[in-house]
Design a protein around this motif. Structure first.
Motif, PDB file in Angstrom:
ATOM      1  N   GLN A  91      -8.977   2.279   1.173  1.00 54.82           N
ATOM      2  CA  GLN A  91      -9.951   2.768   2.123  1.00 54.82           C
ATOM      3  C   GLN A  91      -9.953   2.441   3.387  1.00 54.82           C
ATOM      4  O   GLN A  91     -10.207   3.305   4.229  1.00 54.82           O
ATOM      5  N   ALA A  92      -9.429   1.056   3.728  1.00 54.94           N
ATOM      6  CA  ALA A  92      -9.287   0.784   4.982  1.00 54.94           C
ATOM      7  C   ALA A  92      -8.337   1.483   5.674  1.00 54.94           C
ATOM      8  O   ALA A  92      -8.307   1.583   6.852  1.00 54.94           O
ATOM      9  N   TYR A  93      -7.339   1.972   4.949  1.00 50.14           N
ATOM     10  CA  TYR A  93      -6.176   2.636   5.692  1.00 50.14           C
ATOM     11  C   TYR A  93      -6.671   4.206   6.048  1.00 50.14           C
ATOM     12  O   TYR A  93      -6.641   4.697   7.058  1.00 50.14           O
ATOM     13  N   ILE A  94      -7.640   4.901   5.064  1.00 49.31           N
ATOM     14  CA  ILE A  94      -7.915   6.067   5.348  1.00 49.31           C
ATOM     15  C   ILE A  94      -9.143   5.923   6.549  1.00 49.31           C
ATOM     16  O   ILE A  94      -9.043   6.793   7.418  1.00 49.31           O
TER      17      ILE A  94
ATOM     18  N   VAL B 185      -2.577   6.080  -1.834  1.00 49.57           N
ATOM     19  CA  VAL B 185      -3.257   7.073  -0.916  1.00 49.57           C
ATOM     20  C   VAL B 185      -2.332   8.482  -1.178  1.00 49.57           C
ATOM     21  O   VAL B 185      -1.112   8.418  -0.763  1.00 49.57           O
ATOM     22  N   PHE B 186      -3.101   9.641  -1.113  1.00 51.51           N
ATOM     23  CA  PHE B 186      -2.462  10.959  -1.088  1.00 51.51           C
ATOM     24  C   PHE B 186      -2.955  11.792   0.016  1.00 51.51           C
ATOM     25  O   PHE B 186      -4.079  11.911   0.217  1.00 51.51           O
ATOM     26  N   ALA B 187      -2.142  12.212   0.790  1.00 48.09           N
ATOM     27  CA  ALA B 187      -2.268  13.099   1.911  1.00 48.09           C
ATOM     28  C   ALA B 187      -1.533  14.385   1.606  1.00 48.09           C
ATOM     29  O   ALA B 187      -0.572  14.370   1.807  1.00 48.09           O
ATOM     30  N   SER B 188      -2.316  15.426   1.545  1.00 53.01           N
ATOM     31  CA  SER B 188      -1.657  16.814   1.247  1.00 53.01           C
ATOM     32  C   SER B 188      -1.885  17.667   2.671  1.00 53.01           C
ATOM     33  O   SER B 188      -2.557  17.424   3.537  1.00 53.01           O
ATOM     34  N   ALA B 189      -0.873  18.539   2.716  1.00 51.95           N
ATOM     35  CA  ALA B 189      -0.826  19.608   3.765  1.00 51.95           C
ATOM     36  C   ALA B 189      -1.581  20.876   3.595  1.00 51.95           C
ATOM     37  O   ALA B 189      -1.699  21.694   4.584  1.00 51.95           O
ATOM     38  N   ASP B 190      -2.267  20.842   2.375  1.00 53.47           N
ATOM     39  CA  ASP B 190      -3.107  21.896   2.209  1.00 53.47           C
ATOM     40  C   ASP B 190      -4.376  21.656   1.182  1.00 53.47           C
ATOM     41  O   ASP B 190      -4.112  20.474   0.493  1.00 53.47           O
TER      42      ASP B 190
ATOM     43  N   LYS C 283       1.632  -4.256   3.389  1.00 50.86           N
ATOM     44  CA  LYS C 283       2.887  -3.647   3.772  1.00 50.86           C
ATOM     45  C   LYS C 283       2.726  -2.122   3.257  1.00 50.86           C
ATOM     46  O   LYS C 283       2.433  -2.010   2.014  1.00 50.86           O
ATOM     47  N   VAL C 284       2.740  -1.236   4.118  1.00 50.59           N
ATOM     48  CA  VAL C 284       2.657   0.229   3.923  1.00 50.59           C
ATOM     49  C   VAL C 284       4.065   0.921   3.621  1.00 50.59           C
ATOM     50  O   VAL C 284       5.053   0.719   4.312  1.00 50.59           O
ATOM     51  N   LEU C 285       4.004   1.367   2.262  1.00 51.23           N
ATOM     52  CA  LEU C 285       5.320   1.911   1.853  1.00 51.23           C
ATOM     53  C   LEU C 285       4.790   3.638   1.716  1.00 51.23           C
ATOM     54  O   LEU C 285       4.085   3.762   0.997  1.00 51.23           O
ATOM     55  N   ASN C 286       5.691   4.390   2.554  1.00 52.04           N
ATOM     56  CA  ASN C 286       5.715   5.934   2.704  1.00 52.04           C
ATOM     57  C   ASN C 286       6.398   6.535   1.849  1.00 52.04           C
ATOM     58  O   ASN C 286       7.693   6.011   1.718  1.00 52.04           O
ATOM     59  N   SER C 287       5.968   7.518   1.135  1.00 55.68           N
ATOM     60  CA  SER C 287       7.001   8.605   0.495  1.00 55.68           C
ATOM     61  C   SER C 287       6.439   9.947   0.977  1.00 55.68           C
ATOM     62  O   SER C 287       5.209  10.300   0.728  1.00 55.68           O
ATOM     63  N   PHE C 288       7.674  10.582   1.329  1.00 49.80           N
ATOM     64  CA  PHE C 288       7.072  12.071   2.020  1.00 49.80           C
ATOM     65  C   PHE C 288       7.970  13.097   1.375  1.00 49.80           C
ATOM     66  O   PHE C 288       9.203  12.794   0.939  1.00 49.80           O
ATOM     67  N   ALA C 289       7.238  14.062   1.058  1.00 44.78           N
ATOM     68  CA  ALA C 289       7.824  15.343   0.375  1.00 44.78           C
ATOM     69  C   ALA C 289       6.874  16.243   0.528  1.00 44.78           C
ATOM     70  O   ALA C 289       5.785  16.214   1.225  1.00 44.78           O
TER      71      ALA C 289
ATOM     72  N   LEU D   3       0.877  -1.166  -0.118  1.00 42.30           N
ATOM     73  CA  LEU D   3       0.020  -0.018  -0.173  1.00 42.30           C
ATOM     74  C   LEU D   3       0.843   1.174  -0.001  1.00 42.30           C
ATOM     75  O   LEU D   3       1.756   1.502   0.909  1.00 42.30           O
ATOM     76  N   VAL D   4       0.961   2.033  -1.279  1.00 38.46           N
ATOM     77  CA  VAL D   4       1.815   2.985  -1.254  1.00 38.46           C
ATOM     78  C   VAL D   4       1.122   4.380  -0.768  1.00 38.46           C
ATOM     79  O   VAL D   4       0.117   4.843  -1.599  1.00 38.46           O
ATOM     80  N   VAL D   5       1.641   4.911   0.111  1.00 36.03           N
ATOM     81  CA  VAL D   5       1.211   6.287   0.612  1.00 36.03           C
ATOM     82  C   VAL D   5       2.070   7.574   0.388  1.00 36.03           C
ATOM     83  O   VAL D   5       3.174   7.420   1.158  1.00 36.03           O
ATOM     84  N   SER D   6       1.600   8.437  -0.423  1.00 28.31           N
ATOM     85  CA  SER D   6       2.123   9.744  -0.611  1.00 28.31           C
ATOM     86  C   SER D   6       1.753  10.623   0.402  1.00 28.31           C
ATOM     87  O   SER D   6       0.499  11.087   0.412  1.00 28.31           O
TER      88      SER D   6
END
Length: 257
Positions: A234-237, A82-87, A59-65, A32-35
């Protein structure tokens, strides 16, 4: 001081290059790739570990930037789930590009923007107005073109009338953690970061003042639209929105929107 600044810019480039490498590497079906925005680094690492315990085959793979950098990777075909934004602006762009499913978009945490200085505060900065003093020569903040904390900072300082003074002393960061590092190492006199980032290095930086932003500092999250996406997205969210997920985020200083 200039040498240190150059070194940190090279480090940022290497981190960015590593992120692109991870995004272009083969991804297994169970991954599960999470940006996620850089300010979520510590919280999302723990959330990923917790989620893996609940989803034994994932397996959760994170990418942070910076959020805009992650968005461009997604638009260019990075295998993100999954995409999580700061704004909201970065997520709005993702919706406009058809990169995420707007029906799965949720605001999941809130933050604030603060002015920080090195703990010894050599320029004796007491508030934002002091950044106009001639002794202050370097002020770091995220590039407003690509970094949400930079956009929040610019909006707040334009409203207060302090933007011109700060912009004339600018040292641009490619993400909020780079700005934090500049201040922690004393390479700049002050900087603007999220409150949660300042808390990560409270032994090296000191919060001077909180900014009154023009819009709330809320973080949206959504599923990325792509063929072969991981069905656990969706389960992750849902986990992030759960009491357990929110407790982890609160542990790192985030609040509910």
């Amino acid at each position: 001081m200039v040498i240190g600044l150059k070194k940190s810019w090279r480090s940022a480039f290497l981190v960015g290059a590593l992120s692109v490498t991870v995004m272009s590497a083969p991804v297994a079906a169970a991954d599960l790739v999470v940006s996620a925005a850089a300010s979520l680094t510590n919280a999302f690492k723990e959330i990923g570990e917790n989620f893996e315990k609940q989803q034994a085959d994932t397996k959760v793979l994170n990418s942070f930037a910076a959020s805009d950098v992650l968005l461009q990777q997604i638009v260019n075909g990075a295998p993100v789930d999954v995409f999580a934004s700061a704004d909201q602006k970065a997520m709005d762009k993702a919706v406009e590009a058809g990169a995420v499913d707007p029906a799965t978009r949720y605001d999941f945490v809130q933050n604030s923007v603060v002015l920080i200085v090195p703990t010894d505060n050599p320029k004796n900065i007491k508030n934002v107005a002091d950044l106009a003093n001639k002794e202050v020569t370097r002020v770091a903040y995220g590039n407003p073109e690509t970094v949400p904390v930079g956009r929040y900072t610019q909006g707040a300082l334009e409203k207060s009338g302090d933007w011109e003074n700060v912009a004339s002393r600018k040292v641009l960061g490619q993400n909020v953690r780079q700005v934090l590092d500049y201040v922690a190492r004393g390479e700049v006199d002050a900087g603007f970061v999220f409150a949660t980032d300042a808390a990560v290095m409270k032994d090296k930086v000191m919060v001077i003042e909180s900014l009154e932003t023009t819009v709330p500092v809320t973080y949206p999250i959504a599923l990325v639209k792509r063929d072969g996406s991981n069905k656990s997205g969706q389960a992750y969210i849902d986990y992030i929105l759960s009491d357990e997920g929110q407790a982890v985020l609160a542990k790192y200083g985030f609040s509910q929107p």
